[in-house]
Write a protein that holds these residues in place. Structure first.
Motif, short mmCIF file in Angstrom:
data_model
loop_
_atom_site.label_atom_id
_atom_site.label_comp_id
_atom_site.label_asym_id
_atom_site.label_seq_id
_atom_site.Cartn_x
_atom_site.Cartn_y
_atom_site.Cartn_z
N ARG A 31 0.81 -1.22 0.00
CA ARG A 31 0.00 0.00 0.00
C ARG A 31 0.84 1.27 0.00
NH1 ARG A 31 -4.47 -1.48 4.71
NH2 ARG A 31 -4.86 -3.62 4.05
N ALA A 32 2.02 1.21 0.58
CA ALA A 32 2.84 2.41 0.74
C ALA A 32 3.39 2.89 -0.61
CB ALA A 32 3.99 2.14 1.70
N LYS A 33 3.64 4.18 -0.70
CA LYS A 33 4.19 4.78 -1.92
C LYS A 33 5.69 5.05 -1.73
CE LYS A 33 0.02 5.01 -3.60
NZ LYS A 33 -0.40 3.96 -4.56
N GLY A 34 6.38 5.15 -2.86
CA GLY A 34 7.78 5.56 -2.83
C GLY A 34 8.74 4.53 -2.27
N ILE A 35 8.36 3.24 -2.32
CA ILE A 35 9.25 2.21 -1.80
C ILE A 35 10.43 2.04 -2.75
CG2 ILE A 35 9.44 -0.25 -1.24
CD1 ILE A 35 6.54 -0.17 -0.38
N ALA A 36 11.61 1.85 -2.17
CA ALA A 36 12.83 1.68 -2.95
C ALA A 36 13.28 0.22 -2.90
CB ALA A 36 13.93 2.58 -2.41
N MET A 37 13.87 -0.25 -3.99
CA MET A 37 14.47 -1.59 -4.01
C MET A 37 15.94 -1.51 -4.37
SD MET A 37 14.19 -4.92 -6.38
CE MET A 37 15.66 -4.26 -7.18
N VAL A 38 16.76 -2.17 -3.59
CA VAL A 38 18.19 -2.28 -3.88
C VAL A 38 18.46 -3.70 -4.34
CG1 VAL A 38 20.50 -2.23 -2.87
CG2 VAL A 38 18.82 -0.50 -2.21
N PRO A 39 19.06 -3.88 -5.53
CA PRO A 39 19.42 -5.24 -5.96
C PRO A 39 20.45 -5.83 -5.00
CG PRO A 39 19.54 -3.69 -7.79
CD PRO A 39 19.41 -2.88 -6.55
N ALA A 40 20.18 -7.02 -4.51
CA ALA A 40 21.07 -7.64 -3.55
C ALA A 40 22.35 -8.11 -4.23
CB ALA A 40 20.37 -8.82 -2.88
N GLY A 41 23.47 -7.74 -3.66
CA GLY A 41 24.76 -8.16 -4.20
C GLY A 41 25.28 -9.42 -3.54
N PHE A 42 24.36 -10.27 -3.08
CA PHE A 42 24.78 -11.52 -2.44
C PHE A 42 23.94 -12.67 -2.98
CE2 PHE A 42 21.94 -9.05 0.38
CZ PHE A 42 20.83 -9.89 0.46
N ARG A 43 24.51 -13.86 -2.93
CA ARG A 43 23.74 -15.05 -3.29
C ARG A 43 22.77 -15.35 -2.15
NH1 ARG A 43 28.75 -16.76 -4.28
NH2 ARG A 43 28.65 -18.36 -2.66
N TRP A 44 21.56 -15.78 -2.52
CA TRP A 44 20.49 -15.90 -1.53
C TRP A 44 19.62 -17.11 -1.84
CZ3 TRP A 44 15.23 -15.58 -2.69
CH2 TRP A 44 14.36 -15.42 -1.61
N ASN A 45 19.19 -17.79 -0.80
CA ASN A 45 18.23 -18.87 -0.95
C ASN A 45 17.41 -18.92 0.33
OD1 ASN A 45 16.98 -21.57 -1.06
ND2 ASN A 45 18.39 -21.95 -2.75
N ASP A 46 16.09 -18.98 0.22
CA ASP A 46 15.28 -18.96 1.44
C ASP A 46 15.12 -20.35 2.05
OD1 ASP A 46 13.33 -20.24 -0.09
OD2 ASP A 46 11.70 -18.95 0.62
N LEU A 47 15.77 -21.35 1.43
CA LEU A 47 15.73 -22.73 1.95
C LEU A 47 14.30 -23.10 2.34
CD1 LEU A 47 19.03 -23.07 4.01
CD2 LEU A 47 18.61 -23.48 1.59
#
Length: 378
Positions: free
Chosen positions: A258-274
């Motif tokens: 619902r919120a406006k103006g949200i920012a996303m930063v591309p993650a510079g790490f390998r990730w897995n939520d297992l």
């Protein structure tokens, strides 16, 4: 940057997609899947490894897991942080509201980092480099999320669609739920979608304002429970009656969508939520045939399979692309491509009143520390 970042680890989940290993009394964050400590302990160590800057570390966990939490906290410097125990689970919106309230009361309008307890992330250095990149828009009052560039059409993750990019920070267009395979393929081809890591960075005041605008009932109820909390050396405890009155919903539904103006930063790490047996097959130490074998297992002519025995001998012949997980009281078998659907079994067991989703047999607790003993033949 080296300003204070108050960190919170959310450790209230059950991890039902990793049943029969993960249970209500022993969820996946307390398991050691790679031989170097539990998921929770590794998350805490990652936060403690920030190269510079004050980083108090808090943990939001279930009161019923207090003993396990304290075992994982042993020897860690939390830099003035500590555990906050929920008397009952109220989903991630309550956890984020609680993190915001604690930060405002103790550290004022500081930056707040909220992370899940059970994700596999490559290195602490890469993790903190990404977080520091998000500190700039967060300090300016934006709510910040971290996204992973998709490598395949994954149906087990939520996605973030982004628009314009300014100096490596993207504007979020929308959040989308876990898609079906065809939709996930279109997301991959579009190039403007990222996997949602569920990691958030924000100024405490900005999140308080977002709750005031979009979920004031959750904020008021969480604030009432927090103000009535009691503390001792073991942590902070909130009264059940007040905490259970908090509406149970996710932070994504309550605020982020619902919120406006949200920012996303591309993650510079390998990730897995297992979050599935497939994901453990992807990241685990595999043999020449692509199998991940854990426990007392004899596997002959098997390929690309996750085979785990907890306790008694488990044997398999000629299996390909399957998950076989055997505990003292339950066995799960499925193609790894179907391993996201374990929740369907858990739901059916819960409807039947079965206890196998809730409690871990005492025998499994005893052998868990030796789970990495292997016996494999081809």
């Amino acid at each position: 940057m080296s300003e204070r970042i108050v960190s919170f680890v959310m450790s209230g989940g059950v991890g039902s997609r990793l049943w029969p290993l993960s249970r209500e009394d022993n969820p996946k964050q307390f398991h050691d899947f790679s031989g170097d400590g539990s998921m929770l302990a590794k998350t805490l160590r990652r936060l403690a490894a920030r190269p510079a800057g004050e980083t108090p570390i808090f943990l939001i966990a279930s009161e019923r897991h207090a003993e396990r939490v304290h075992a994982d906290l042993a020897g860690l410097d939390l830099a003035g942080g500590g555990p906050l125990f929920e008397p009952t689970g109220r989903n991630t919106a309550a956890a984020v509201a609680l993190a915001t309230l604690r930060t405002l009361s103790e550290f004022g309008d500081s930056l707040v980092l909220v992370v899940p307890s059970d994700h596999e992330i490559s290195t602490a250095e890469q993790f903190w480099r990404s977080v520091e990149a998000g500190a700039v828009p967060a300090h300016a009052g934006r709510l910040v999320v971290f996204g992973i560039k998709p490598t395949q059409p994954e149906t087990g993750y939520g996605y973030i669609e982004v628009a314009a990019d300014r100096d490596g920070v993207f504007d979020v267009s929308r959040f989308v739920e876990k898609p079906d395979l065809a939709t996930a393929q279109t997301y991959l081809e579009a190039g403007t979608f990222y996997w949602n890591t569920g990691i958030f960075l924000f100024r405490a005041g900005a999140m308080r304002d977002a709750f005031a605008a979009f979920a004031p009932d959750i904020w008021r109820a969480t604030e009432a429970a927090y103000k009535a909390a009691t503390s001792d050396l073991s942590g902070l405890y909130m009264p059940l009656e007040l905490y259970s009155a908090i509406p149970s919903t996710s932070i994504d539904y309550a605020i982020m969508e619902r919120a406006k103006g949200i920012a996303m930063v591309p993650a510079g790490f390998r990730w897995n939520d297992l979050g599935s047996w497939q994901s453990l097959l992807d990241v685990g130490p595999s043999d020449d045939q692509g199998n991940v074998i854990v426990g007392d297992v004899v596997a002959i002519d098997c390929e690309n399979s996750y085979i785990r025995g907890e306790g008694r001998l488990l044997s398999a012949i000629g299996m390909k692309d399957v998950a076989i997980v055997s505990t003292a009281d339950a066995t799960f078998v499925a193609p790894v491509s179907h391993s996201q659907h374990v929740k369907k079994i858990v739901e059916q067991l819960e409807k039947s009143g079965r206890l196998e989703t809730r409690f871990t047999p005492a025998h499994d607790r005893v052998i868990e520390s030796g789970a990495w003993r292997q016996r494999v033949h081809h």
